[in-house]
Design a protein around this motif. Structure first.
Motif, PDB file in Angstrom:
ATOM      1  N   GLU A 344      66.380   6.826  61.420  1.00 22.06           N
ATOM      2  CA  GLU A 344      65.892   6.264  60.161  1.00 22.06           C
ATOM      3  C   GLU A 344      66.409   7.062  58.959  1.00 22.06           C
ATOM      4  O   GLU A 344      66.748   6.486  57.917  1.00 22.06           O
ATOM      5  N   LEU A 345      66.481   8.385  59.087  1.00 22.28           N
ATOM      6  CA  LEU A 345      66.987   9.214  57.987  1.00 22.28           C
ATOM      7  C   LEU A 345      68.442   8.864  57.656  1.00 22.28           C
ATOM      8  O   LEU A 345      68.867   8.980  56.507  1.00 22.28           O
ATOM      9  N   LEU A 346      69.198   8.431  58.650  1.00 24.53           N
ATOM     10  CA  LEU A 346      70.583   8.038  58.411  1.00 24.53           C
ATOM     11  C   LEU A 346      70.678   6.868  57.436  1.00 24.53           C
ATOM     12  O   LEU A 346      71.715   6.646  56.814  1.00 24.53           O
ATOM     13  N   ASN A 347      69.581   6.118  57.308  1.00 30.06           N
ATOM     14  CA  ASN A 347      69.596   4.921  56.463  1.00 30.06           C
ATOM     15  C   ASN A 347      68.924   5.129  55.115  1.00 30.06           C
ATOM     16  O   ASN A 347      68.766   4.172  54.355  1.00 30.06           O
ATOM     17  N   LEU A 348      68.533   6.364  54.803  1.00 30.64           N
ATOM     18  CA  LEU A 348      67.915   6.619  53.499  1.00 30.64           C
ATOM     19  C   LEU A 348      68.952   6.680  52.384  1.00 30.64           C
ATOM     20  O   LEU A 348      68.623   6.468  51.213  1.00 30.64           O
ATOM     21  N   ASP A 354      78.643   8.191  54.561  1.00 33.22           N
ATOM     22  CA  ASP A 354      78.624   8.512  55.990  1.00 33.22           C
ATOM     23  C   ASP A 354      77.650   9.684  56.163  1.00 33.22           C
ATOM     24  O   ASP A 354      78.035  10.840  56.191  1.00 33.22           O
ATOM     25  N   THR A 355      76.366   9.354  56.262  1.00 29.55           N
ATOM     26  CA  THR A 355      75.300  10.351  56.172  1.00 29.55           C
ATOM     27  C   THR A 355      75.350  11.345  57.328  1.00 29.55           C
ATOM     28  O   THR A 355      75.580  10.968  58.480  1.00 29.55           O
ATOM     29  N   ARG A 356      75.119  12.604  57.002  1.00 28.91           N
ATOM     30  CA  ARG A 356      75.026  13.657  58.015  1.00 28.91           C
ATOM     31  C   ARG A 356      73.582  14.146  58.091  1.00 28.91           C
ATOM     32  O   ARG A 356      72.842  14.093  57.115  1.00 28.91           O
ATOM     33  N   LEU A 357      73.202  14.608  59.273  1.00 26.98           N
ATOM     34  CA  LEU A 357      71.849  15.112  59.513  1.00 26.98           C
ATOM     35  C   LEU A 357      71.896  16.618  59.750  1.00 26.98           C
ATOM     36  O   LEU A 357      72.872  17.136  60.311  1.00 26.98           O
ATOM     37  N   TYR A 358      70.806  17.303  59.366  1.00 25.28           N
ATOM     38  CA  TYR A 358      70.753  18.759  59.484  1.00 25.28           C
ATOM     39  C   TYR A 358      69.399  19.201  60.032  1.00 25.28           C
ATOM     40  O   TYR A 358      68.384  18.518  59.839  1.00 25.28           O
ATOM     41  N   PHE A 359      69.418  20.346  60.714  1.00 24.23           N
ATOM     42  CA  PHE A 359      68.187  21.010  61.118  1.00 24.23           C
ATOM     43  C   PHE A 359      68.322  22.488  60.769  1.00 24.23           C
ATOM     44  O   PHE A 359      69.363  22.944  60.289  1.00 24.23           O
ATOM     45  N   TRP A 360      67.253  23.243  61.007  1.00 24.21           N
ATOM     46  CA  TRP A 360      67.287  24.685  60.736  1.00 24.21           C
ATOM     47  C   TRP A 360      66.607  25.429  61.875  1.00 24.21           C
ATOM     48  O   TRP A 360      65.618  24.930  62.453  1.00 24.21           O
ATOM     49  N   ASN A 361      67.155  26.587  62.206  1.00 26.58           N
ATOM     50  CA  ASN A 361      66.438  27.502  63.101  1.00 26.58           C
ATOM     51  C   ASN A 361      66.773  28.936  62.717  1.00 26.58           C
ATOM     52  O   ASN A 361      67.774  29.204  62.044  1.00 26.58           O
ATOM     53  N   LEU A 374      66.267  18.865  57.951  1.00 21.98           N
ATOM     54  CA  LEU A 374      66.249  19.254  56.540  1.00 21.98           C
ATOM     55  C   LEU A 374      66.742  18.079  55.718  1.00 21.98           C
ATOM     56  O   LEU A 374      67.748  17.445  56.072  1.00 21.98           O
ATOM     57  N   LEU A 375      66.043  17.778  54.647  1.00 24.94           N
ATOM     58  CA  LEU A 375      66.455  16.728  53.721  1.00 24.94           C
ATOM     59  C   LEU A 375      66.834  17.343  52.388  1.00 24.94           C
ATOM     60  O   LEU A 375      66.339  18.408  52.024  1.00 24.94           O
ATOM     61  N   LEU A 446      56.225   5.078  57.984  1.00 22.98           N
ATOM     62  CA  LEU A 446      56.547   5.089  56.551  1.00 22.98           C
ATOM     63  C   LEU A 446      57.856   5.819  56.244  1.00 22.98           C
ATOM     64  O   LEU A 446      58.187   6.019  55.068  1.00 22.98           O
ATOM     65  N   VAL A 447      58.620   6.197  57.248  1.00 14.08           N
ATOM     66  CA  VAL A 447      59.815   7.003  57.001  1.00 14.08           C
ATOM     67  C   VAL A 447      60.807   6.299  56.075  1.00 14.08           C
ATOM     68  O   VAL A 447      61.477   6.935  55.257  1.00 14.08           O
TER      69      VAL A 447
END
Length: 463
Positions: A344-348, A354-361, A374-375, A446-447
């Protein structure tokens, strides 16, 4: 497809159609995400004439694109299909364009010499073909649009449009009744097992039959695997299949190649992984330091978690079935929630990105602190936690906020929406600190309204 399916991308196509400085448009996306259906429906609604060249079947048409003159190309296409091609009145659609590299190269000349003709191209495995593209790409003379599977809100549009209208107008000031919350959760669970592949959604909308949906999803997966046979050796095809099953069963976990196949060199599996990402069958969630925007400036291409193309396909690959609509399955529910939020975040973002997604650790030894996503919103970094149920600790969120001196976090779960101020004790590098922060908690359903709701909050200016 029988049923009239609506896509939010239609609005973007209409904007493209009416734009003065329009360029030929290439729609990119995985197989069976609805590219052809979208263009055909758009053409029927907004053009007098529609000419479609399907390069997987119209092999004889390849030779027409040996020319670099768009006038000659359109004249020969008009004769070949026995129709007129008239600027402003005709949409020329070049489907599965990756099969004819000459047609890709010809797009630049349509922009330069025939800019009034509306030209759309689409391709499923376009990135595979472009690896060995014998011509220079018409950079600056074409534009791209990215089409993913249907979102949960598009699913609602097809199944219960009043619910879609409700969540589009919902505000943080509005309470949600327990009955409506339960109904939305039920729709979400149905989407988890139907997914967003248009053919599966159309079948569910017509029949409400999950057995038929599972049959369709299985056929889609078989078609995808057959596609890869065109772009690799038999051994690589086995790698693709293993990786697809691995990703489906390990959503939200960092990749360990040894767990895919300990007898295969990691380099071979890594190459297969990247080819699957190029085809949009899997998406990489890359690790980012999260110190500021753009998040990609600190992204690591080697540290990533994969998610799959679609949550319904994940369930199909894992052999999961919806036996009781009131309950999510337990062992996989965390992974399904993370998969759902990721796709769903890919469609925001706008369709041209060409949306990229990220995380953190935390990279420190023995640390297990990790944020699901992460947004970036209005030039701010927003940490995101995903919970499948109503509860769960927020230790990683607290640690990130404290370490980055931030004051706002976002959580998705299955509970009612809330916005509140909280405090927490945080231990970082053997030191204990105190954190004051604001938490927005939204139900998973609601995303799709994330950006609008964040705008409604009007976050305080950055210090």
């Amino acid at each position: 497809m029988g049923l009239i399916m609506k896509r939010f991308a239609e609005t973007y196509l209409l904007d493209w159609k009416d734009r003065r400085r329009r360029k030929p448009l290439i729609i990119r996306g995985a197989r069976q995400t609805g590219k052809t259906y979208l263009v055909e429906k758009f053409a029927r609604t907004h053009f007098e004439k529609f000419v479609k060249v399907d390069f997987e079947f119209d092999v004889a048409a390849y030779s027409i694109f040996q020319s670099k003159d768009p006038a000659l190309i359109t004249n020969e296409l008009a004769l070949y299909f026995d129709t007129d091609i008239v600027a402003q009145r005709t949409l020329l659609f070049l489907d599965e364009i990756q099969a004819c590299p000459e047609a890709i190269a010809a797009l630049r000349y349509f922009y330069e010499k025939m800019p009034d003709l509306h030209v759309i191209a689409a391709g499923s495995l376009l990135d595979f073909a472009l690896r060995d593209f014998p011509y220079s790409m018409p950079v600056g003379r074409i534009e791209f649009m990215y089409l993913n599977p249907m979102t949960f809100e598009e699913f609602l549009w097809a199944t219960t449009p009043r619910l879609l209208e409700y969540i589009r107008q919902w505000s943080l000031k509005d309470p949600i009744s327990a009955a409506l919350h339960s109904k939305l959760k039920g729709s979400l669970r149905n989407f988890f097992f139907t997914g967003g592949m248009p053919e599966a959604v159309a079948s569910y909308t017509r029949n409400q039959n999950f057995f038929e949906v599972q049959r369709i999803l299985g056929t889609i997966l078989t078609t995808m695997q057959n596609d890869f046979a065109k772009y690799g050796s038999r051994k690589q095809q086995i790698f693709y299949q293993k990786i697809m099953h691995y990703v489906a069963g390990n959503i939200g976990r960092k990749v360990k190649y040894v767990n895919i196949d300990r007898d295969v060199r990691s380099g071979l599996l890594k190459e297969a992984f990247h080819l699957l990402a190029m085809s949009k069958v899997v998406h990489f969630v890359e690790r980012s330091g999260g110190n500021g925007v753009p998040l990609g400036a600190e992204a690591s291409a080697t540290a990533f978690k994969p998610i799959f193309l679609d949550v319904g396909l994940v369930n199909s690959l894992c052999g999961l079935k919806l036996l009781n609509p009131e309950e999510l399955i337990t062992i996989h529910e965390g992974g399904l929630a993370e998969q759902f939020i990721g796709q769903e975040l890919l469609n925001l973002e706008p369709f041209f990105e060409d949306t990229r997604l990220y995380f953190w650790n935390r990279e420190e030894k023995n640390s297990n602190a990790e944020l699901d996503y992460l947004l970036s919103h209005q030039n701010r970094v927003i940490p995101v936690e995903v919970k499948a149920g109503k509860t769960g600790t927020l230790k990683s969120l607290h640690l990130f906020l404290y370490a980055k001196a931030l004051k706002f976090g976002l959580r998705f779960n299955m509970d009612m929406p809330t916005l509140g101020n909280f405090s927490a004790k945080v231990r970082l590098k053997n030191q204990e600190g105190h954190l004051e922060y604001t938490l927005l908690s939204l139900p998973l359903y609601l995303v799709g309204q994330t950006n609008r709701i964040l705008d409604e909050i009007k976050l305080a200016p950055k210090p």
